[in-house]
Design an enzyme around this catalytic site. Structure first.
Site, PDB file in Angstrom:
ATOM      1  N   GLU A  35     112.429 145.364 111.850  1.00 23.00           N
ATOM      2  CA  GLU A  35     111.744 145.184 112.805  1.00 23.00           C
ATOM      3  C   GLU A  35     111.942 145.778 114.134  1.00 23.00           C
ATOM      4  O   GLU A  35     110.804 145.564 115.045  1.00 23.00           O
ATOM      5  CB  GLU A  35     112.177 143.425 112.936  1.00 23.00           C
ATOM      6  CG  GLU A  35     111.423 142.805 114.193  1.00 23.00           C
ATOM      7  CD  GLU A  35     111.890 142.623 115.481  1.00 23.00           C
ATOM      8  OE1 GLU A  35     111.331 142.717 116.089  1.00 23.00           O
ATOM      9  OE2 GLU A  35     113.054 143.741 115.578  1.00 23.00           O
ATOM     10  N   ASP A  42     117.858 144.516 110.892  1.00 20.35           N
ATOM     11  CA  ASP A  42     118.049 145.993 111.155  1.00 20.35           C
ATOM     12  C   ASP A  42     118.221 145.545 112.500  1.00 20.35           C
ATOM     13  O   ASP A  42     118.344 144.925 113.101  1.00 20.35           O
ATOM     14  CB  ASP A  42     116.465 147.153 111.290  1.00 20.35           C
ATOM     15  CG  ASP A  42     115.337 145.915 111.782  1.00 20.35           C
ATOM     16  OD1 ASP A  42     115.048 144.776 111.220  1.00 20.35           O
ATOM     17  OD2 ASP A  42     114.666 147.264 112.459  1.00 20.35           O
TER      18      ASP A  42
END
Length: 423
Positions: free
Chosen positions: A142, A79
């Protein structure tokens, strides 16, 4: 140049073309379609190399190499933060120019994730048989809360030791504690109809705007570096990672300064920018506490500010919250990650230092950072690359890039590190 560099560069470009920033959840896609598609691409690439993979509900995936009883983790993420403004390259284009790959995630953290996968391929291709089961774990959340790691811990087994290719070389032995808060400041309802700025709590705000209820004093606005657009005050700053606010220019302060005649606004500036309660004086060998007010919004007489706080590794969260209570306003905890502190001379950190020295020619000591990496999800973890001290920092900024030379270095370093640590 590593023999896998050309293929790794192509794969990084492919991965970057997925906008895997957090978006609206869809059925079986908790972080949106972009993140799910990016994870699918990564695991399909690993399968094409002959690796076994596990796909955990579009939260997180893993690539398995070896079948030893002991386990070793490489923790990376796919991400990214939103693109933000100011780009001159396509943020999700994966463009290669002048020895650089441009795009959101090239450094943080798709480039290192792909390099780690190719490092496993290099070991497999040479016939290396690890004594441990290596798990390359790739998460999809994250940047915004670590729900991916929480899910992994429910459905799989997290190794106790490993590294995360998501910080700096030579190796990170300590990471500051992370505390994200929301502070709600009451303000005079006669100041403005709206005030807003920022996109993410861990990105320095690069644009803030306000609609005053009184006629704009254009001379005062110019003196503060503000623009006047469609009757609004607009401040343009420079984004940076919330852990290093000194590398950015926060767009919130000039807008607040315009209204500083108000005692309510002065209190906000005193608390968040002038440090009247001494938060930023908290320090140890890992550095000072940093506080970055990154997102601001106004509703019904309350200015809400989301702040990114990174506190020294040997201190406790309770010490920070005790100082925050002195603001005298409601403060809500949004996210907390405990600090990481490792033995500088332990086998993990010392081995990673030796490997980096071998390929870089640099004899450097382990360092501490304010950033938070997946390394703290492990009992004994360290962050390992890809940034190098003294070079331009582009993560969370416009025109993020990684050099092809850095990709080649990562391939060499990660391959050797995994060989030494799992032989």
């Amino acid at each position: 140049m590593n023999k896998y560099t050309e293929d790794a560069v192509r794969s990084i470009c492919e991965s970057v073309r997925f906008d895997s920033s957090l978006s609206e959840p869809l059925p079986d896609m908790p972080f949106g379609k972009g993140a799910a598609d990016c994870l699918g691409h990564f695991l399909a690439l690993a399968q094409s190399f002959g690796f076994c993979t596990n796909h955990y509900d579009n939260y997180v995936g893993e690539v398995i190499f070896g079948d030893g009883e002991k386990e070793f983790a490489v923790l990376a993420h796919l991400d990214v933060v939103p693109a933000g403004g100011g780009w001159t390259k396509a943020p999700f284009g994966g463009t290669v120019e002048n020895g650089r790959i441009y795009g959101r995630g090239t450094m943080d953290d798709k480039g290192p994730a792909i390099a780690s996968l190719y490092a496993l391929k290099a070991l497999k291709d040479e016939g290396f048989v690890p004594s441990m089961k290596i798990k390359l774990i790739v998460g999809c959340n994250e940047e915004c809360g670590w729900a991916c790691i929480e899910h992994y811990n429910k459905v799989a087994h997290m190794p106790e030791i490993g590294f995360s290719p998501d910080a700096n070389f030579p190796v990170i032995y300590a990471e500051k504690g992370i505390l994200h808060i929301k502070a709600d400041f009451p303000v005079d309802s006669g100041l403005f109809a709206s005030l807003s700025g920022g996109e993410r709590v861990n990105m320095v705000c690069d644009r803030c705007e306000a609609l005053p209820l009184s006629p704009i004093d254009e001379e005062k606005a110019r003196a503060l570096g503000l623009r006047v657009e469609d009757g609004k005050l607009v401040s343009i700053g420079k984004s940076a990672h919330g852990s290093t606010p000194e590398e950015g220019v926060n767009a919130i302060l000039p807008v607040l300064a315009y209204f500083e005649d108000s005692a309510d606004i002065r209190r906000i500036i005193d608390c968040l920018f002038r440090d009247v309660y001494g938060l930023k004086k908290m320090q140890d060998e890992t550095g000072n506490l940093t506080l970055s007010p990154d997102v601001i919004s106004y509703e019904k007489g309350v200015l809400s500010v989301l702040c990114d706080i990174r506190f020294p590794s040997t201190h406790k969260k309770e010490e920070v919250t005790a100082l925050l209570s002195r603001f005298g306003v409601p403060v809500t905890e949004i996210n907390y990650q405990a600090p990481l502190f490792n033995d500088k001379n332990g086998p993990l950190v010392s081995t990673l230092c030796e490997v980096y020295r071998k390929f870089s020619g640099k004899d450097e000591a382990p360092i501490a950072i304010g950033g938070g990496t997946y390394a703290r999800a492990l009992r004994c973890g360290a962050a390992f690359g890809p940034e190098i001290e003294g070079e331009e920092v582009t993560i969370h900024q416009a025109n993020e890039y990684i050099t092809i030379d850095r990709v080649s270095l990562m391939l060499d370093v990660y391959t050797e590190a995994l060989r030494r640590l799992t032989k």
